[in-house]
Scaffold this active site. Sequence first.
Site, PDB file in Angstrom:
ATOM      1  N   ALA A  26       0.867  -1.183   0.000  1.00  0.00           N
ATOM      2  CA  ALA A  26       0.000   0.000   0.000  1.00  0.00           C
ATOM      3  C   ALA A  26       0.897   1.223   0.000  1.00  0.00           C
ATOM      4  O   ALA A  26       2.058   1.162   0.423  1.00  0.00           O
ATOM      5  CB  ALA A  26      -0.881  -0.018   1.239  1.00  0.00           C
ATOM      6  N   GLU A  42      -0.612  -9.383  -0.373  1.00  0.00           N
ATOM      7  CA  GLU A  42      -2.018  -9.647  -0.012  1.00  0.00           C
ATOM      8  C   GLU A  42      -2.909  -9.632  -1.257  1.00  0.00           C
ATOM      9  O   GLU A  42      -3.816 -10.448  -1.399  1.00  0.00           O
ATOM     10  CB  GLU A  42      -2.498  -8.623   1.024  1.00  0.00           C
ATOM     11  N   GLY A  81       0.710  -5.108   1.109  1.00  0.00           N
ATOM     12  CA  GLY A  81      -0.528  -5.177   0.330  1.00  0.00           C
ATOM     13  C   GLY A  81      -0.317  -5.807  -1.042  1.00  0.00           C
ATOM     14  O   GLY A  81      -1.247  -6.365  -1.618  1.00  0.00           O
ATOM     15  N   GLU A  89       5.115  -5.208   7.140  1.00  0.00           N
ATOM     16  CA  GLU A  89       4.386  -4.170   7.892  1.00  0.00           C
ATOM     17  C   GLU A  89       4.915  -3.976   9.308  1.00  0.00           C
ATOM     18  O   GLU A  89       4.867  -2.881   9.860  1.00  0.00           O
ATOM     19  CB  GLU A  89       2.887  -4.520   7.964  1.00  0.00           C
TER      20      GLU A  89
HETATM   21  N1  DAK Z   1       4.602   3.204  -0.746  1.00  0.00           N
HETATM   22  C1  DAK Z   1       4.986   4.346  -1.336  1.00  0.00           C
HETATM   23  N2  DAK Z   1       6.083   4.472  -2.066  1.00  0.00           N
HETATM   24  C2  DAK Z   1       6.876   3.396  -2.216  1.00  0.00           C
HETATM   25  C3  DAK Z   1       6.533   2.140  -1.641  1.00  0.00           C
HETATM   26  C4  DAK Z   1       5.332   2.071  -0.867  1.00  0.00           C
HETATM   27  N3  DAK Z   1       4.900   0.934  -0.306  1.00  0.00           N
HETATM   28  N4  DAK Z   1       7.505   1.252  -1.947  1.00  0.00           N
HETATM   29  C5  DAK Z   1       8.390   1.926  -2.716  1.00  0.00           C
HETATM   30  N5  DAK Z   1       8.010   3.198  -2.876  1.00  0.00           N
HETATM   31  C6  DAK Z   1       8.714   4.239  -3.653  1.00  0.00           C
HETATM   32  C7  DAK Z   1       9.944   4.762  -2.931  1.00  0.00           C
HETATM   33  O1  DAK Z   1       9.571   5.752  -1.980  1.00  0.00           O
HETATM   34  C8  DAK Z   1      10.733   5.339  -4.087  1.00  0.00           C
HETATM   35  O2  DAK Z   1      10.162   6.569  -4.458  1.00  0.00           O
HETATM   36  P1  DAK Z   1      11.124   7.859  -4.770  1.00  0.00           P
HETATM   37  O3  DAK Z   1      11.908   8.050  -3.529  1.00  0.00           O
HETATM   38  O4  DAK Z   1      11.961   7.410  -5.933  1.00  0.00           O
HETATM   39  O5  DAK Z   1      10.156   8.957  -5.082  1.00  0.00           O
HETATM   40  C9  DAK Z   1      10.424   4.360  -5.225  1.00  0.00           C
HETATM   41  O6  DAK Z   1       9.220   3.692  -4.840  1.00  0.00           O
HETATM   42  C10 DAK Z   1      11.515   3.314  -5.400  1.00  0.00           C
HETATM   43  O7  DAK Z   1      11.727   2.690  -4.145  1.00  0.00           O
HETATM   44  P2  DAK Z   1      13.185   2.577  -3.472  1.00  0.00           P
HETATM   45  O8  DAK Z   1      14.067   3.712  -3.876  1.00  0.00           O
HETATM   46  O9  DAK Z   1      12.951   2.373  -2.016  1.00  0.00           O
HETATM   47  O10 DAK Z   1      13.706   1.237  -4.171  1.00  0.00           O
HETATM   48  P3  DAK Z   1      14.697   0.148  -3.563  1.00  0.00           P
HETATM   49  O11 DAK Z   1      14.976  -0.798  -4.666  1.00  0.00           O
HETATM   50  O12 DAK Z   1      15.851   0.804  -2.866  1.00  0.00           O
HETATM   51  O13 DAK Z   1      13.866  -0.596  -2.434  1.00  0.00           O
HETATM   52  C11 DAK Z   1      11.916  -1.744  -1.538  1.00  0.00           C
HETATM   53  C12 DAK Z   1      12.740  -1.356  -2.804  1.00  0.00           C
HETATM   54  C13 DAK Z   1      10.643  -2.444  -2.024  1.00  0.00           C
HETATM   55  C14 DAK Z   1      12.734  -2.716  -0.684  1.00  0.00           C
HETATM   56  C15 DAK Z   1      11.585  -0.458  -0.721  1.00  0.00           C
HETATM   57  O14 DAK Z   1      11.029   0.523  -1.621  1.00  0.00           O
HETATM   58  C16 DAK Z   1      10.598  -0.699   0.373  1.00  0.00           C
HETATM   59  O15 DAK Z   1      10.965  -1.202   1.443  1.00  0.00           O
HETATM   60  N6  DAK Z   1       9.336  -0.300   0.174  1.00  0.00           N
HETATM   61  C17 DAK Z   1       8.291  -0.388   1.176  1.00  0.00           C
HETATM   62  C18 DAK Z   1       7.807  -1.817   1.325  1.00  0.00           C
HETATM   63  C19 DAK Z   1       6.766  -1.930   2.403  1.00  0.00           C
HETATM   64  O16 DAK Z   1       7.017  -1.626   3.592  1.00  0.00           O
HETATM   65  N7  DAK Z   1       5.552  -2.350   2.041  1.00  0.00           N
HETATM   66  C20 DAK Z   1       4.458  -2.534   2.966  1.00  0.00           C
HETATM   67  C21 DAK Z   1       3.650  -1.257   3.059  1.00  0.00           C
HETATM   68  S1  DAK Z   1       2.311  -1.399   4.235  1.00  0.00           S
HETATM   69  C22 DAK Z   1      -5.350  -1.961   3.743  1.00  0.00           C
HETATM   70  C23 DAK Z   1      -4.868  -2.433   2.547  1.00  0.00           C
HETATM   71  C24 DAK Z   1      -3.548  -2.720   2.407  1.00  0.00           C
HETATM   72  C25 DAK Z   1      -2.660  -2.511   3.468  1.00  0.00           C
HETATM   73  C26 DAK Z   1      -3.127  -2.049   4.667  1.00  0.00           C
HETATM   74  C27 DAK Z   1      -4.490  -1.790   4.812  1.00  0.00           C
HETATM   75  N8  DAK Z   1      -6.690  -1.608   3.886  1.00  0.00           N
HETATM   76  C28 DAK Z   1      -7.606  -1.854   2.786  1.00  0.00           C
HETATM   77  C29 DAK Z   1      -7.157  -0.926   5.036  1.00  0.00           C
HETATM   78  C30 DAK Z   1      -1.249  -2.755   3.221  1.00  0.00           C
HETATM   79  C31 DAK Z   1      -0.263  -2.140   3.889  1.00  0.00           C
HETATM   80  C32 DAK Z   1       1.088  -2.194   3.338  1.00  0.00           C
HETATM   81  O17 DAK Z   1       1.337  -2.721   2.288  1.00  0.00           O
END
Ligand code: DAK
Length: 258
Positions: free
Chosen positions: A66, A112, A109, A132
């Site tokens: 997400a 998921e 997400g 998360e």
């Molecule tokens: N959200 C927003 N931006 C993201 C992102 C994310 N989840 N993942 C990556 N990006 C963006 C980065 O900010 C970066 O943007 P700029 O800085 O270039 O503007 C760009 O994508 C490239 O990412 P990185 O520079 O970080 O690339 P790397 O190769 O160095 O790293 C990575 C890739 C996937 C390891 C890293 O980006 C990362 O850790 N990303 C976050 C992963 C994460 O924590 N995902 C879980 C998020 S929480 C719900 C529905 C769904 C959910 C909850 C509730 N409801 C319906 C209520 C789900 C929640 C989640 O998924």
Amino acid sequence: MAEPLVLAEKLEGGVGLLRLNRPKVLNALNVDLMKELAERVQEMERDPEVGCLVLTGNGRAFAAGADIQEMAGKSPVDMELSEPFASWETIYRCKKPIIAAVHGYALGGGLELAMMCDIIVAAEDAQLGQPEIKLGVIPGAGGTQRLPRAVGKSAAMEMVLTGEAISAERALQLGLVSQVTAPEVLLEEALRLARSIAEKPPVAVRMAKEAILSAYETTLAEGLRWERRAFYFLFASQDQKEGMAAFLERRPPQFKGR
Ligand code: DAK
């Protein structure tokens, strides 16, 4: 005009291809993207020429979760009132099979969403995880429920409590994905599976999908009763008569979808 957040294409052989399209942010799933995805899924669900859907990502990921930028400042009341689950529910309630073709990151997400699909095919470079916990939350779109059903308690606990991603190979061993391919043939393989499903009698395909999903939602006894009723019901379809007649007459079946 703004670029669509989901690219939709109808392909030959009864396949609908949907591509998440925010590659600059690794297809982070914001509310607008999920709304577009739900709309495209519903259109394909209504289209009698489409028998199976394939969902994939654009760029170097399936989806990195997400959109954290969008989510970070939300209050519980914002979330309750905006009903963010509505679009997600449309996807897992789709009556036609959906194959997730996963490459690169499928995190949070993103994983998921893939698990809401019916089959996951992964490229060798896929990394699947529920990170998360590192953000101070837990999976919120079904991860704590679907992941243990797919991989068992111990592996699900490990993934959710450490937040560490697993490789495609490990996901295959655990039964989270049904096959692993080289990245360059991932889509080809997903489309091949989708065409194979799309050429089958659609009423039986719907019943089969519903019966298997009921295995996750009900008791064994109730699931078996459901399966038996669906089995009997299919004998009312023209496609059952045709399928069995074609077998006995040693010719290919001509299914009508009725
Ligand atoms: N959200 C927003 N931006 C993201 C992102 C994310 N989840 N993942 C990556 N990006 C963006 C980065 O900010 C970066 O943007 P700029 O800085 O270039 O503007 C760009 O994508 C490239 O990412 P990185 O520079 O970080 O690339 P790397 O190769 O160095 O790293 C990575 C890739 C996937 C390891 C890293 O980006 C990362 O850790 N990303 C976050 C992963 C994460 O924590 N995902 C879980 C998020 S929480 C719900 C529905 C769904 C959910 C909850 C509730 N409801 C319906 C209520 C789900 C929640 C989640 O998924």
